[in-house]
Scaffold this active site. Structure first.
Site, PDB file in Angstrom:
ATOM      1  CG  ASP A  73      -2.328  -6.610  -2.484  1.00  0.00           C
ATOM      2  OD1 ASP A  73      -3.485  -7.023  -2.712  1.00  0.00           O
ATOM      3  OD2 ASP A  73      -1.351  -7.375  -2.430  1.00  0.00           O
ATOM      4  CD  GLU A 135      -3.900 -11.912  -5.256  1.00  0.00           C
ATOM      5  OE1 GLU A 135      -4.023 -12.957  -5.920  1.00  0.00           O
ATOM      6  OE2 GLU A 135      -3.171 -10.965  -5.606  1.00  0.00           O
TER       7      GLU A 135
END
Length: 382
Positions: A73, A135
């Protein structure tokens, strides 16, 4: 720079994997790429089946080996003055531009481009690959993968997380606890202020208490970190509707970035006790419905690996740099470390470029990363 790295990086950058979006198209691409190479993969999906971690292993069966890990991400581009297309690869003056190029799709591209080389020779130990989601919003997604590793009979012994460190080996970072506080007061016309419970005023009392608690945290120091102590700060606050209305609601978010080993639950307990013992009685004396609620937003542990360990010595050889350091930002490393996997951080690019408009990773950094992976492959050869 090899065509393989450039081509894979271009494909990875083209996927908008902002944390609010799904990462499944990117994961499908990686899974397809590995499947074509004969590598079996395992997915760990979120509750809504809109995101997934990908886990794979190469080489012999059994415990041990090295894991290469990175998150898929990226942070949003909203409101940033980009001059390059954020979700495409642009090559200019020895740099690859695009959202996530530094943090951390450049590393993922290097890992994927290196897989054929690892497959081409017998390995004396397994190579594990771990690609996670969410994350950037508190190391949330990787936890299902960590839970799997904790009970696995084939758990890796070591992990390299490829966050952007300019290929400098990193052995430590702080942990983080993020919390939300919601204060419910009682509204009334401001001409009759004593009949109301001003949520903003009581939120201010809590924030003042947090300032005092932050000062207490700062008394414990470790010169290996910058700043050398745990920090506490309030990042957002919202409350009130109009100046002539005593505000009924106020909400603020705060975070603690703490040194590894520092216990922060006691800080939250002291804040909650202050709310229960000193603030709520006064609030509820005016309006029984008044309340103070604390909600955890995210939390991950710090990382502190022995820089004198064999693993650290080997990583220094693989990346040709023995200047170990710590970083200010957090990673998933503490979670892997808690699962019994010794973890260090080393990857291409710099966080000076991460999260910013026109984010980039230099070709030179990617070449150094490929060199590290080649050295790792030689070390793992049977």
């Amino acid at each position: 720079m090899s065509d393989a790295v450039r081509n894979i990086l271009g494909k990875l950058l083209a996927f908008d994997t902002t944390s609010r979006e799904s990462n499944l198209e990117l994961i499908d691409f990686i899974q397809g790429y590995l499947t074509e190479l004969g590598v079996e993969t395992q997915l760990f999906q979120d509750a809504n089946a809109k995101k997934a971690n990908l886990y794979a292993r190469l080489g012999p069966a059994g415990n041990g080996g090295v894991m290469l890990s990175g998150h898929t991400d990226v942070v949003p581009v909203d409101g940033q003055p980009w001059t390059m297309p954020p979700f495409a690869l642009t090559h200019h003056n020895g740099r690859y531009y695009g959202r996530g190029s530094a943090d951390m799709k450049g590393f993922l591209a290097c890992v994927l481009a290196s897989v054929p080389g690892f497959l081409a020779q017998p390995l004396r130990m397994p190579l594990h690959l771990a690609f996670s989601y969410d994350e950037e919003v508190g190391c949330l997604g990787v936890r299902s993968l960590v839970a799997h590793l904790k009970v696995s009979q084939d758990k890796p012994a070591m992990c390299i997380i490829g966050e952007p460190t300019e290929m400098k080996p990193v052995y430590g970072h702080k942990g983080k606890l993020a919390m939300r506080c919601q204060v419910q007061g009682h509204a009334c016309h401001s001409a009759y202020t004593p009949r109301g419970v001003n949520a903003i005023e009581y939120a201010a009392k809590l924030i003042n208490k947090l300032t005092l608690l932050g000062a207490q945290l700062a008394t414990t120091q470790n010169p290996r970190f910058d700043p050398p102590y745990s920090t506490l700060q309030v990042g957002t606050i919202h409350g009130g509707t109009a100046l002539n209305i005593v505000p009924q609601d106020c909400q603020f978010d705060f975070e603690i970035r703490h040194l590894p080993g520092v216990e922060v639950d006691s800080v939250i307990s002291e804040l909650e006790q202050y709310a229960d013992d000193e603030l709520l009685p006064a609030m509820q004396k005016v309006a029984a419905s008044s309340d103070i609620h604390f909600q955890p937003l995210s939390q991950y542990p710090g990382l502190l690996t022995d820089p004198q360990s064999d693993f650290a010595r080997w990583l220094a050889q693989w990346c040709s740099n023995d200047e170990f350091t710590t970083v200010a930002f957090g990673t998933e490393g503490g979670l892997f470390d808690e699962a019994g996997v010794a973890t260090l951080v080393c990857g291409p690019g710099s966080m000076e470029q991460g999260h910013k408009p026109d984010e980039y990773v230099s070709v030179e950094q990617l070449e150094r990363c490929m060199g590290m992976l080649a050295n790792l492959r030689t070390w793992m050869a049977a």
